[in-house]
Design a protein around this motif. Structure first.
Motif, PDB file in Angstrom:
ATOM      1  N   LYS A  20       2.214   1.880  -3.213  1.00 42.17           N
ATOM      2  CA  LYS A  20       1.127   2.073  -4.168  1.00 42.17           C
ATOM      3  C   LYS A  20       1.153   1.028  -5.294  1.00 42.17           C
ATOM      4  CE  LYS A  20       0.636   7.048  -3.281  1.00 42.17           C
ATOM      5  NZ  LYS A  20       0.829   6.937  -1.893  1.00 42.17           N
ATOM      6  N   MET A  24       0.840  -1.214   0.000  1.00 47.86           N
ATOM      7  CA  MET A  24       0.000   0.000   0.000  1.00 47.86           C
ATOM      8  C   MET A  24       0.866   1.251   0.000  1.00 47.86           C
ATOM      9  SD  MET A  24      -3.198  -0.993   2.493  1.00 47.86           S
ATOM     10  CE  MET A  24      -3.689   0.706   2.607  1.00 47.86           C
ATOM     11  N   GLU A  25       1.916   1.241   0.815  1.00 48.21           N
ATOM     12  CA  GLU A  25       2.823   2.387   0.895  1.00 48.21           C
ATOM     13  C   GLU A  25       3.503   2.642  -0.452  1.00 48.21           C
ATOM     14  OE1 GLU A  25       4.559   5.575   2.865  1.00 48.21           O
ATOM     15  OE2 GLU A  25       3.039   4.226   3.671  1.00 48.21           O
TER      16      GLU A  25
END
Length: 182
Positions: A35, A32-33
């Motif tokens: 992306k 998630m970090e």
């Protein structure tokens, strides 16, 4: 594609909700970090490095042993967690705290070809070290009295001792061991 051990709670394991555990959550959070979309595939531990080498995944999120074989085919990060070693004995055993003196002359079970086995052989020289192919084999030997204690990964032994496989035979000894040389 993230690759994780299918049976190493609380870090990675199969649950009714799918891949679960601390390593799974950390891996997905890193995705998630960054992306990027990630999926987690759980495999038997011994298949993780071959799966990475065969490009069936991009990252192994489980704690592989960082040795020459692993480094020949993959890059490794620094560990974020170091497991402790721990002893388990039968419940009626009077030994309360693990030490080389308390376990002198005893038969100690351990998984074969592990850092735990090497550590026992280095520091528990007055004991007999008996190596087993699996933790289950070492646990069965302890449960049936074929060894006096087993030594291994603290988390695995906590779960084994509390789980069905132990048949409530055994207890953890006080004291856990960490040695960065092993």
């Amino acid at each position: 594609q993230l690759l994780g051990d299918q049976d190493f709670p609380p870090f990675s394991f199969a649950s009714q909700q799918g891949p679960s555990g601390l390593a799974v959550e950390l891996g997905l959070a890193a995705c998630m970090e960054a992306k990027v979309q990630c999926q987690v595939t759980l495999l038997p531990f011994k298949e993780l490095l071959p799966a990475l080498t065969e490009r069936r995944g991009d990252v192994v999120i489980s704690g592989l042993r960082i040795d020459e074989q692993a480094l020949a085919s993959a890059n490794a990060t620094r560990p974020y967690f170091r497991t402790l070693g721990r002893f388990v004995v039968q419940s009626g055993n009077p030994v309360a705290k693990a030490s080389a003196i308390a376990l002198s002359g005893k038969r100690l079970g351990v998984m074969k070809n592990t850092a735990h086995e090497a550590w026992l052989k280095a520091y528990f020289t007055s004991s007999t070290v008996e190596a087993f192919d699996t933790l289950a084999g070492a646990g069965d030997a302890l449960r049936t009295g074929n060894v006096d204690a087993i030594f291994g990964d603290n988390l695995q032994l906590i779960y084994w001792t509390a789980g069905e496989a132990s048949r409530k035979c055994c207890k953890l000894l006080d004291g856990a061991f960490s040695d960065l040389d092993y």
